[in-house]
Design a protein around this motif. Sequence first.
Motif, PDB file in Angstrom:
ATOM      1  N   GLY A  45       0.498  -1.093  -0.195  1.00  0.00           N
ATOM      2  CA  GLY A  45      -0.042  -0.362  -0.244  1.00  0.00           C
ATOM      3  C   GLY A  45       1.059   1.392   0.009  1.00  0.00           C
ATOM      4  N   ASP A  46       0.075   2.394   0.400  1.00  0.00           N
ATOM      5  CA  ASP A  46       1.050   3.790   0.213  1.00  0.00           C
ATOM      6  C   ASP A  46       1.555   3.758   1.549  1.00  0.00           C
ATOM      7  N   LEU A  47       2.997   4.239   1.019  1.00  0.00           N
ATOM      8  CA  LEU A  47       4.200   5.102   2.143  1.00  0.00           C
ATOM      9  C   LEU A  47       3.193   6.109   3.201  1.00  0.00           C
ATOM     10  N   SER A  48       2.953   5.645   4.595  1.00  0.00           N
ATOM     11  CA  SER A  48       3.582   6.914   5.459  1.00  0.00           C
ATOM     12  C   SER A  48       4.349   7.787   5.489  1.00  0.00           C
ATOM     13  N   SER A  49       5.323   6.733   6.124  1.00  0.00           N
ATOM     14  CA  SER A  49       6.375   7.748   6.516  1.00  0.00           C
ATOM     15  C   SER A  49       7.551   6.723   5.779  1.00  0.00           C
ATOM     16  N   LEU A  50       8.797   7.501   7.163  1.00  0.00           N
ATOM     17  CA  LEU A  50       9.702   5.976   6.706  1.00  0.00           C
ATOM     18  C   LEU A  50      10.648   6.735   7.546  1.00  0.00           C
ATOM     19  N   HIS A  51      10.909   5.882   9.070  1.00  0.00           N
ATOM     20  CA  HIS A  51      12.091   6.074   9.832  1.00  0.00           C
ATOM     21  C   HIS A  51      12.798   5.444   9.999  1.00  0.00           C
ATOM     22  N   LEU A  52      14.389   5.971   9.987  1.00  0.00           N
ATOM     23  CA  LEU A  52      15.909   5.526  10.034  1.00  0.00           C
ATOM     24  C   LEU A  52      16.147   5.948  11.340  1.00  0.00           C
ATOM     25  N   ALA A  53      16.974   5.541  11.908  1.00  0.00           N
ATOM     26  CA  ALA A  53      17.400   5.549  14.197  1.00  0.00           C
ATOM     27  C   ALA A  53      19.071   5.926  13.543  1.00  0.00           C
ATOM     28  N   TYR A  54      19.853   6.834  13.947  1.00  0.00           N
ATOM     29  CA  TYR A  54      21.176   6.694  14.071  1.00  0.00           C
ATOM     30  C   TYR A  54      21.396   6.888  15.398  1.00  0.00           C
ATOM     31  N   GLY A  55      21.617   6.001  16.076  1.00  0.00           N
ATOM     32  CA  GLY A  55      22.362   6.188  17.207  1.00  0.00           C
ATOM     33  C   GLY A  55      20.933   6.584  18.244  1.00  0.00           C
TER      34      GLY A  55
END
Length: 91
Positions: A45-55
Amino acid sequence: MGAAQYGPDGQARAHAGQAIPEAFGKYSRFLLTTATTAGLHLQRGDLSSLHLAYGEHTLLITPHQDGQLVALLSRADAAPSVQQWQAAQHN
């Protein structure tokens, strides 16, 4: 915490809080395009958000208007607040 809104060309339109480099707009557009395409191939389905973790920080990238919104968060649990604000902008 910082936030920036980028247009479809990756140019910064607005920012608040901690500075996010203007050049990041092109990266955020690339990351959203890649994640959206992967979602289509995975039939998610549609992308709602992208989360990237840095530390200890989370980078939240979401489609917004005709561009994208990028928020650098000091706590991952702050992401829903940003998404609620974004949803309120559409009303």
